[in-house]
Design a protein around this motif. Structure first.
Motif, PDB file in Angstrom:
ATOM      1  N   UNK A 207       0.844  -1.206   0.000  1.00  0.00           N
ATOM      2  CA  UNK A 207       0.000   0.000   0.000  1.00  0.00           C
ATOM      3  C   UNK A 207       0.877   1.254   0.000  1.00  0.00           C
ATOM      4  N   UNK A 208       1.903   1.242   0.845  1.00  0.00           N
ATOM      5  CA  UNK A 208       2.805   2.388   0.890  1.00  0.00           C
ATOM      6  C   UNK A 208       3.538   2.599  -0.420  1.00  0.00           C
ATOM      7  N   UNK A 209       3.954   1.495  -1.069  1.00  0.00           N
ATOM      8  CA  UNK A 209       4.689   1.601  -2.332  1.00  0.00           C
ATOM      9  C   UNK A 209       3.822   2.192  -3.434  1.00  0.00           C
ATOM     10  N   UNK A 210       2.543   1.839  -3.441  1.00  0.00           N
ATOM     11  CA  UNK A 210       1.630   2.409  -4.443  1.00  0.00           C
ATOM     12  C   UNK A 210       1.499   3.920  -4.226  1.00  0.00           C
ATOM     13  N   UNK A 211       1.340   4.316  -2.962  1.00  0.00           N
ATOM     14  CA  UNK A 211       1.240   5.745  -2.645  1.00  0.00           C
ATOM     15  C   UNK A 211       2.533   6.470  -3.016  1.00  0.00           C
ATOM     16  N   UNK A 212       3.665   5.871  -2.625  1.00  0.00           N
ATOM     17  CA  UNK A 212       4.949   6.497  -2.918  1.00  0.00           C
ATOM     18  C   UNK A 212       5.252   6.560  -4.399  1.00  0.00           C
ATOM     19  N   UNK A 213       4.888   5.511  -5.122  1.00  0.00           N
ATOM     20  CA  UNK A 213       5.120   5.506  -6.561  1.00  0.00           C
ATOM     21  C   UNK A 213       4.332   6.593  -7.262  1.00  0.00           C
ATOM     22  N   UNK A 214       3.088   6.785  -6.843  1.00  0.00           N
ATOM     23  CA  UNK A 214       2.254   7.831  -7.442  1.00  0.00           C
ATOM     24  C   UNK A 214       2.815   9.211  -7.117  1.00  0.00           C
ATOM     25  N   UNK A 215       3.164   9.411  -5.838  1.00  0.00           N
ATOM     26  CA  UNK A 215       3.716  10.701  -5.449  1.00  0.00           C
ATOM     27  C   UNK A 215       5.075  10.958  -6.072  1.00  0.00           C
ATOM     28  N   UNK A 216       5.893   9.903  -6.155  1.00  0.00           N
ATOM     29  CA  UNK A 216       7.217  10.045  -6.738  1.00  0.00           C
ATOM     30  C   UNK A 216       7.166  10.436  -8.202  1.00  0.00           C
ATOM     31  N   UNK A 217       6.190   9.889  -8.919  1.00  0.00           N
ATOM     32  CA  UNK A 217       6.050  10.223 -10.332  1.00  0.00           C
ATOM     33  C   UNK A 217       5.759  11.710 -10.512  1.00  0.00           C
ATOM     34  N   UNK A 218       4.923  12.259  -9.636  1.00  0.00           N
ATOM     35  CA  UNK A 218       4.616  13.687  -9.718  1.00  0.00           C
ATOM     36  C   UNK A 218       5.806  14.536  -9.260  1.00  0.00           C
ATOM     37  N   UNK A 219       6.498  14.076  -8.217  1.00  0.00           N
ATOM     38  CA  UNK A 219       7.660  14.811  -7.729  1.00  0.00           C
ATOM     39  C   UNK A 219       8.768  14.849  -8.776  1.00  0.00           C
ATOM     40  N   UNK A 220       8.911  13.756  -9.517  1.00  0.00           N
ATOM     41  CA  UNK A 220       9.954  13.683 -10.524  1.00  0.00           C
ATOM     42  C   UNK A 220       9.802  14.708 -11.630  1.00  0.00           C
ATOM     43  N   UNK A 221       8.595  15.185 -11.835  1.00  0.00           N
ATOM     44  CA  UNK A 221       8.365  16.186 -12.873  1.00  0.00           C
ATOM     45  C   UNK A 221       8.818  17.572 -12.431  1.00  0.00           C
ATOM     46  N   UNK A 222       8.991  17.760 -11.133  1.00  0.00           N
ATOM     47  CA  UNK A 222       9.319  19.088 -10.611  1.00  0.00           C
ATOM     48  C   UNK A 222      10.722  19.175 -10.042  1.00  0.00           C
ATOM     49  N   UNK A 223      11.183  18.108  -9.400  1.00  0.00           N
ATOM     50  CA  UNK A 223      12.480  18.147  -8.731  1.00  0.00           C
ATOM     51  C   UNK A 223      13.627  18.056  -9.730  1.00  0.00           C
ATOM     52  N   UNK A 224      14.771  18.580  -9.339  1.00  0.00           N
ATOM     53  CA  UNK A 224      15.966  18.526 -10.171  1.00  0.00           C
ATOM     54  C   UNK A 224      16.458  17.088 -10.294  1.00  0.00           C
ATOM     55  N   UNK A 225      16.697  16.592 -11.518  1.00  0.00           N
ATOM     56  CA  UNK A 225      17.215  15.232 -11.687  1.00  0.00           C
ATOM     57  C   UNK A 225      18.527  15.016 -10.942  1.00  0.00           C
ATOM     58  N   UNK A 226      19.379  16.030 -10.913  1.00  0.00           N
ATOM     59  CA  UNK A 226      20.659  15.906 -10.209  1.00  0.00           C
ATOM     60  C   UNK A 226      20.451  15.772  -8.711  1.00  0.00           C
ATOM     61  N   UNK A 227      19.488  16.517  -8.167  1.00  0.00           N
ATOM     62  CA  UNK A 227      19.188  16.415  -6.742  1.00  0.00           C
ATOM     63  C   UNK A 227      18.647  15.031  -6.407  1.00  0.00           C
ATOM     64  N   UNK A 228      17.747  14.529  -7.245  1.00  0.00           N
ATOM     65  CA  UNK A 228      17.178  13.198  -7.021  1.00  0.00           C
ATOM     66  C   UNK A 228      18.273  12.142  -7.036  1.00  0.00           C
ATOM     67  N   UNK A 229      19.169  12.240  -8.004  1.00  0.00           N
ATOM     68  CA  UNK A 229      20.253  11.265  -8.127  1.00  0.00           C
ATOM     69  C   UNK A 229      21.201  11.346  -6.916  1.00  0.00           C
TER      70      UNK A 229
END
Length: 255
Positions: A207-229
């Motif tokens: 359940x947590x992974x589904x929530x995190x995956x959905x939120x992560x997908x949206x966060x990935x559109x805004x956050x810096x790729x270098x910061x994420x890495x």
């Protein structure tokens, strides 16, 4: 209750990591172990919990499915499934003590793949070109690794495919997600049949992974790729170091 909250939150983080940069098992597996699940069963349960998120990604990428160089996707799928089953059966026959001993090295291999996999693939592609049969042999080995542990296996696949296919890496995302999901799927079936899954913790993490995956997908559109890495590599490196200390520090202190 506290244990379930820990596992649920770990699932959120792991799902977000997989959606952003990969490496979710670095969080999900230690959380399962911290919740009291034996190491082998913790790895099996972690794989089951994170599987639906990977399957959703494979479905989202379905329109981009393609061969890899001269190797058909069907051939790659076949050897990956066979390798995934072999890896899952190998894990089920591994004792908790043996898995605890080898786990830091698996985490180290995954950390190196996360940090340098693409650079290694690019450097090797500039110097080597491999035959399709060799690719299938390596793909089988990666399937075994995927069924047994699987950390950063998708990046390992893409680094290896770069020796065969000179296309842009993003064009390999679709076959990568499909084949990683295929290795995980056959492993999940084996783990369930073998009764190696701790379902209470697994369902909470799922359940947590589904929530995190959905939120992560949206966060990935805004956050810096270098910061994420950077954050991902820092987290995976610290977890890997912690497992090495836990596994080997007591023996060193006794000398």
């Amino acid at each position: 209750m506290n244990t379930m909250i820990l596992v649920l939150l770990a699932g959120v983080v792991a799902g977000a990591m997989n959606a952003l940069a990969g490496g979710g098992s670095f969080v999900s597996l230690p959380a399962m172990i911290a919740a009291g699940v034996p190491p082998v069963q913790a790895n099996a349960s972690s794989t089951v919990a994170l599987f639906p998120g990977g399957l959703a990604s494979a479905w989202a990428y379905r329109d981009g499915l393609r061969p890899v160089g001269a190797v058909s996707l069907r051939a790659l799928l076949g050897v990956t499934v066979c390798g995934g089953l072999a890896g899952a059966l190998l894990l089920l026959r591994t004792s908790s003590a043996a898995f605890t001993f080898v786990l830091p090295w698996l985490l180290l291999a995954a950390s190196i793949a996360l940090a340098f996999g693409r650079r290694i693939g690019e450097a090797m592609r500039a110097r080597f070109h491999v035959h399709a049969r060799a690719v299938l042999a390596v793909q089988f080995a990666l399937g075994v690794y995927g069924g047994y542990f699987g950390g950063a296996v998708g990046i390992m696949m893409m680094a290896m495919w770069g020796l065969l296919d000179s296309c842009e890496l993003k064009e390999l995302n679709a076959p990568r997600t499909l084949l990683v999901s295929a290795a995980n799927m056959v492993a999940v079936v084996a783990f369930i049949i073998a009764n190696a899954v701790h379902w209470h913790e697994t369902l909470a993490m799922l359940i947590g992974a589904v929530i995190g995956g959905y939120g992560g997908a949206h966060l990935g559109r805004r956050a810096s790729p270098q910061l994420i890495r950077t954050v991902t590599l820092l987290a995976t490196s610290c977890i890997t170091l912690a497992f090495f200390i836990k596994a080997y520090a007591p023996a060193l202190l006794q000398r």
